[in-house]
Scaffold this motif. Structure first.
Motif, PDB file in Angstrom:
ATOM      1  N   SER A 114     -11.940   7.802   8.518  1.00 25.62           N
ATOM      2  CA  SER A 114     -10.677   7.786   9.266  1.00 25.62           C
ATOM      3  C   SER A 114      -9.918   9.088   9.069  1.00 25.62           C
ATOM      4  O   SER A 114      -9.363   9.651  10.027  1.00 25.62           O
ATOM      5  CB  SER A 114      -9.818   6.598   8.820  1.00 25.62           C
ATOM      6  OG  SER A 114     -10.493   5.374   9.035  1.00 25.62           O
ATOM      7  N   ALA A 118      -9.037  11.897  11.947  1.00 21.15           N
ATOM      8  CA  ALA A 118      -7.668  12.360  12.171  1.00 21.15           C
ATOM      9  C   ALA A 118      -7.596  13.881  12.085  1.00 21.15           C
ATOM     10  O   ALA A 118      -6.911  14.534  12.878  1.00 21.15           O
ATOM     11  CB  ALA A 118      -6.718  11.724  11.153  1.00 21.15           C
ATOM     12  N   MET A 249      -2.741   8.451  19.984  1.00 16.90           N
ATOM     13  CA  MET A 249      -2.647   7.571  18.832  1.00 16.90           C
ATOM     14  C   MET A 249      -3.074   6.140  19.170  1.00 16.90           C
ATOM     15  O   MET A 249      -3.523   5.404  18.291  1.00 16.90           O
ATOM     16  CB  MET A 249      -1.222   7.555  18.277  1.00 16.90           C
ATOM     17  CG  MET A 249      -0.760   8.898  17.726  1.00 16.90           C
ATOM     18  SD  MET A 249      -1.974   9.645  16.610  1.00 16.90           S
ATOM     19  CE  MET A 249      -2.121   8.390  15.357  1.00 16.90           C
ATOM     20  N   GLY A 253      -5.654   4.092  16.945  1.00 11.96           N
ATOM     21  CA  GLY A 253      -5.357   2.820  16.298  1.00 11.96           C
ATOM     22  C   GLY A 253      -6.428   1.779  16.555  1.00 11.96           C
ATOM     23  O   GLY A 253      -6.795   1.005  15.653  1.00 11.96           O
ATOM     24  N   LEU A 256      -9.326   2.715  14.344  1.00 12.86           N
ATOM     25  CA  LEU A 256      -9.009   2.320  12.966  1.00 12.86           C
ATOM     26  C   LEU A 256      -9.271   0.832  12.772  1.00 12.86           C
ATOM     27  O   LEU A 256      -9.823   0.417  11.745  1.00 12.86           O
ATOM     28  CB  LEU A 256      -7.542   2.627  12.638  1.00 12.86           C
ATOM     29  CG  LEU A 256      -7.159   4.045  12.249  1.00 12.86           C
ATOM     30  CD1 LEU A 256      -5.668   4.099  11.944  1.00 12.86           C
ATOM     31  CD2 LEU A 256      -7.962   4.551  11.063  1.00 12.86           C
ATOM     32  N   LEU A 298      -0.168   0.379   9.942  1.00 10.19           N
ATOM     33  CA  LEU A 298      -0.478   1.629  10.639  1.00 10.19           C
ATOM     34  C   LEU A 298      -1.086   1.339  12.010  1.00 10.19           C
ATOM     35  O   LEU A 298      -0.721   1.974  13.014  1.00 10.19           O
ATOM     36  CB  LEU A 298      -1.443   2.461   9.791  1.00 10.19           C
ATOM     37  CG  LEU A 298      -1.712   3.894  10.242  1.00 10.19           C
ATOM     38  CD1 LEU A 298      -0.427   4.712  10.224  1.00 10.19           C
ATOM     39  CD2 LEU A 298      -2.763   4.534   9.340  1.00 10.19           C
ATOM     40  N   CYS A 302       0.286   2.455  15.685  1.00 12.51           N
ATOM     41  CA  CYS A 302      -0.534   3.287  16.575  1.00 12.51           C
ATOM     42  C   CYS A 302      -0.723   2.635  17.937  1.00 12.51           C
ATOM     43  O   CYS A 302      -0.734   3.324  18.971  1.00 12.51           O
ATOM     44  CB  CYS A 302      -1.899   3.555  15.953  1.00 12.51           C
ATOM     45  SG  CYS A 302      -1.912   4.694  14.556  1.00 12.51           S
ATOM     46  N   VAL A 393      -0.419   9.618   9.761  1.00 13.03           N
ATOM     47  CA  VAL A 393      -1.626   8.840   9.519  1.00 13.03           C
ATOM     48  C   VAL A 393      -2.402   9.416   8.341  1.00 13.03           C
ATOM     49  O   VAL A 393      -2.855   8.677   7.453  1.00 13.03           O
ATOM     50  CB  VAL A 393      -2.511   8.811  10.783  1.00 13.03           C
ATOM     51  CG1 VAL A 393      -3.882   8.227  10.472  1.00 13.03           C
ATOM     52  CG2 VAL A 393      -1.835   8.006  11.889  1.00 13.03           C
TER      53      VAL A 393
END
Length: 407
Positions: A114, A118, A249, A253, A256, A298, A302, A393
């Motif tokens: 992750s 990013a 984002m 997300g 993620l 988070l 996102c 993030v």
């Protein structure tokens, strides 16, 4: 490097636009390459080629093309570009890795992947158009740690490196696109492809009213590469620089969620989109079963604005090999007409939201204090602003990595 078309040796055809090849005539060299070519809409290929050649290298972004593949055209003495060769990375896609090994992926791997992804998106923000609209697990492939030496980087850990692929920037599935992008895409799709002339006229007029420079003419959609530095996806190029960062984002997300839940797609067995894939997973986004609380928070930030967080439903759901109206999964007798009516009602509501959002966000109503903004438009604006920056993030991921290492 220019490589003659007839020097390529096909190993296997991996995808509609992708083949795995070798270059013939090179003694004792059995190196495999990815040959990428587009038979139609070649402006996307040229855009990707320019972007890959102009970007600075990064350990989590595909390497620059190995060479251009040239082929002579009948009646033309000068050969033309028919595609290009890319480095072949040995690992599976993130989608495949999650599909076959999701429950066994360690927390250290999840955090490392992750954070690296990013970092790649932060790097892309400063390169060319500054966004990557097709960010999803099947556009992320793994390279073995030793391959990092090719870009003069050392691997950050013993786990494999995720690499971003596919920079055509033509867009992505609606699953991964935020509402502010989808809404414009809905209207453009209807204006360009509807089989009903009245519908095409309606949405052409709506788009031209709110985006005066938009045109349904092919010349606008396939304008020269020098006049399309930000790509050919109208919905993304209509966003401001901040808007692109916030839209980016949303997909991050969703990715993620896939990584930390250990599943290959947000669309589980109840989603109609799952018909497009052959996944065996027992949950849908945004159900949490494995993500730490900090990651859950988070992901919520996102993906602010996602339909899944609100009271709306998707109209229809998958029930085995059937599509049925929402809430009717247990009913044995559901007709195709009932499912179609539910889907139609959902799309009508969705299009109404899209029209209002575009009109209030981009049209003459935008910024006028005497206009009462519909609540769903105001709420989406607030949701967009809730999405964190990539730097935020990274800080969360670094803190979790440090916490993980001490436990």
């Amino acid at each position: 490097m220019a490589i003659p078309w007839d020097s390529l040796k096909l190993v296997f055809h991996a995808h509609e636009n992708i083949s795995i090849v070798q270059i013939g005539g090179l003694a004792d060299d059995e190196t495999l390459f990815v040959f990428k070519a587009l038979m139609e809409e070649t402006h996307y290929m040229y855009h990707e080629l320019r972007l890959l050649l102009s970007m600075k290298s990064h350990p989590n972004i595909i390497a620059r093309p190995h060479g251009l593949v040239m082929k002579s055209r009948q009646g033309d003495s000068e050969p033309g570009i028919v595609g290009f060769l890319l480095q072949l990375y040995p690992g599976p896609t993130l989608q495949r890795k999650l599909q076959i090994a999701g429950p066994t992926i360690t927390m250290a791997e999840k955090l490392s992947w992750s954070r690296q992804l990013a970092s790649a998106l932060i790097h892309l923000r400063t390169q060319g158009p500054g966004y990557f609209p097709d960010f999803k697990p099947n556009n992320i492939v793994f390279a073995e740690p030793s391959a990092a030496n090719e870009l003069h980087h050392t691997p950050t850990s013993s786990v494999t490196r995720p690499i971003l692929l596919d920079f055509e920037q033509r867009g992505t599935w609606y699953t991964w696109a935020p509402p502010e992008v989808r809404y414009i895409e809905y209207l453009e799709l209807l204006a360009l492809t509807s089989g009903e002339g009245q519908i095409r006229q309606r949405y052409t007029a709506l788009l031209k009213q709110n985006f005066p420079h938009w045109s349904p003419e092919p010349g606008f959609l396939k304008r020269s590469i020098s006049n399309a530095r930000d790509g050919y996806n109208f919905a993304w190029t209509s966003l401001t620089e901040e808007g692109r960062a916030k839209a980016q984002m949303y997909a991050f997300g969703k990715v993620l969620w896939c990584i930390f839940e250990g599943v290959p797609s947000p669309d589980g067995p109840r989603r109609v989109e799952s018909f497009l894939e052959d996944f065996q997973q027992n949950q849908n986004f945004p159900e949490f079963q494995a993500s730490p609380p900090a990651i859950q928070q988070l992901i919520r930030r996102c993906t602010a604005g996602a339909l899944d967080w609100g009271s709306q439903n998707s109209g229809v759901v998958r029930d085995g090999d059937r599509i049925v109206p929402w809430g009717r999964e247990a009913c044995a007798h559901v007709t195709a007409a009932e499912a179609q009516d539910a889907a139609t009602q959902w799309w009508q509501n969705e299009l109404a939201l899209a029209e209002e959002f575009v009109q209030y966000q981009y049209g003459s109503r935008n910024g006028r204090e005497d206009i009462v903004v519909p609540e769903h438009v105001a709420q989406l604006r607030r949701d967009i602003q809730k999405r964190p920056s990539l730097e935020e993030v990274v800080n969360v991921l670094l803190a979790l990595e440090a916490q993980h290492e001490t436990t």
